[in-house]
Design an enzyme around this catalytic site. Sequence first.
Site, PDB file in Angstrom:
ATOM      1  N   PRO A  18       0.850  -1.196   0.000  1.00 46.87           N
ATOM      2  CA  PRO A  18       0.000   0.000   0.000  1.00 46.87           C
ATOM      3  C   PRO A  18       0.882   1.241   0.000  1.00 46.87           C
ATOM      4  CG  PRO A  18       0.079  -0.963   2.194  1.00 46.87           C
ATOM      5  CD  PRO A  18       0.886  -1.871   1.305  1.00 46.87           C
ATOM      6  N   MET A  19       0.804   2.051  -1.061  1.00 53.42           N
ATOM      7  CA  MET A  19       1.646   3.237  -1.178  1.00 53.42           C
ATOM      8  C   MET A  19       0.775   4.444  -1.476  1.00 53.42           C
ATOM      9  SD  MET A  19       4.895   1.730  -3.345  1.00 53.42           S
ATOM     10  CE  MET A  19       3.871   0.777  -4.497  1.00 53.42           C
ATOM     11  N   GLN A  72      -6.516  -0.862   3.523  1.00 52.21           N
ATOM     12  CA  GLN A  72      -5.664  -0.493   4.655  1.00 52.21           C
ATOM     13  C   GLN A  72      -6.122   0.821   5.277  1.00 52.21           C
ATOM     14  OE1 GLN A  72      -1.509   1.199   4.739  1.00 52.21           O
ATOM     15  NE2 GLN A  72      -0.983  -0.923   5.226  1.00 52.21           N
ATOM     16  N   CYS A 102       3.670   3.402   8.713  1.00 57.00           N
ATOM     17  CA  CYS A 102       3.997   4.649   8.018  1.00 57.00           C
ATOM     18  C   CYS A 102       4.895   5.524   8.886  1.00 57.00           C
ATOM     19  CB  CYS A 102       2.722   5.414   7.665  1.00 57.00           C
ATOM     20  SG  CYS A 102       3.066   6.984   6.818  1.00 57.00           S
ATOM     21  N   LYS A 141       0.491  -4.325   8.833  1.00 55.31           N
ATOM     22  CA  LYS A 141       1.815  -4.016   8.285  1.00 55.31           C
ATOM     23  C   LYS A 141       2.508  -3.074   9.260  1.00 55.31           C
ATOM     24  CE  LYS A 141       4.285  -2.538   4.129  1.00 55.31           C
ATOM     25  NZ  LYS A 141       5.084  -1.360   4.538  1.00 55.31           N
ATOM     26  N   ASN A 204       9.194  -7.267   3.763  1.00 53.73           N
ATOM     27  CA  ASN A 204       9.129  -6.077   2.909  1.00 53.73           C
ATOM     28  C   ASN A 204      10.385  -5.244   3.117  1.00 53.73           C
ATOM     29  OD1 ASN A 204       7.543  -2.909   3.176  1.00 53.73           O
ATOM     30  ND2 ASN A 204       7.912  -3.942   1.248  1.00 53.73           N
ATOM     31  N   GLY A 205      10.901  -4.723   2.009  1.00 50.85           N
ATOM     32  CA  GLY A 205      12.058  -3.832   2.097  1.00 50.85           C
ATOM     33  C   GLY A 205      13.184  -4.222   1.174  1.00 50.85           C
ATOM     34  N   ARG A 229       8.413   0.131  -3.624  1.00 48.83           N
ATOM     35  CA  ARG A 229       9.005   1.119  -4.534  1.00 48.83           C
ATOM     36  C   ARG A 229       9.503   0.527  -5.849  1.00 48.83           C
ATOM     37  NH1 ARG A 229      13.224   3.756  -0.571  1.00 48.83           N
ATOM     38  NH2 ARG A 229      13.119   1.650   0.306  1.00 48.83           N
TER      39      ARG A 229
END
Length: 330
Positions: A18-19, A72, A102, A141, A204-205, A229
């Site tokens: 989710p971005m 989300q 976030c 998350k 994630n990452g 990303r």
Amino acid sequence: MVKIGDLEIKDFPLLLAPMEDVSDPPFRAVCKENGADLMYTEFISAEGLIRDAVKSRQKLDIYDYERPIGIQIFGEKIESMREAAAIAEEANPEIIDINYGCPVKKVAGRGAGAGILLDIDKMQKMTEEIVKQVKKPVTVKTRLGWDHDNIRILEVAKRLQDVGVQALTIHGRTRQQMYKGVADWNPIAEVKAHPDIHIPIFGNGDIDSPQKAVEYKEKYGIDGIMIGRASIGYPWIFREIKHYMETGEILAPPSIQERIDTVKRHLNFSVEWKGDKTGIFEMRRHYTTYFKGVQHFKPFRTQLVEAMTHDEVMNILSEVEEAFDKQVIY
């Protein structure tokens, strides 16, 4: 199969992160076409949903082709998050996801997103209330911790699991790191390997290539990978990872023609969903990566970013098509 509550998805799924201002329906559409197994909406303000804010409500838009999908939500007030979860559930997603990750100041600074990592008791209570409120599976998350002196992700995982969370995605950075430095997946692996943890753990990452995806899958033993990303302007990352996992071969990158066709579909949906002005404006962040690696593309990129109408963009893309004539990039 990986199970999130009653939802079953394929082994080792690839998740679209989710971005904010990125993971909207137009972008999710092209990611789904290219193999994303589970996607999430942009994060949605609980207060915005309760106040019936237009922007927040619009983010609830989901389409059948996207399924399975999670909505989300984020916020700092337990009662507001509980009410927002109920509103989100009415949109009929497969999952309700809570954003505890976030790092931006305007969110974390007031105790929402990663800010709640400073108050794990509150995190547990908020999560418990949301789980009680909805019938859909609830996922979370989050990050490793607030900073390197406060990494309590194993405790967080256990407490979230105890109150009914059905899956956990962990970003391998602290809030203090923001998006800098290298993501540390060792604590993620420790959570996954712990005998008391029974829910799926997604990492994630920094996953930006098929090789790294497979390396991390084997090294850290997680149940799936969330990609953020690296997918912006490059939805092909999902199919490239899947192809490499299945064959051990690196898939050829998309041709100029495929890039153009994908941009057109993305653009058309963006304009249809958000209107001409906003749809055109929000596409600008994608052009650089859609054509990354294309030599002599800079003049076209400048034109695309400056274009003000749908017709202008389509005309520029036609010029690109003629100039490169289906060239393949290697």
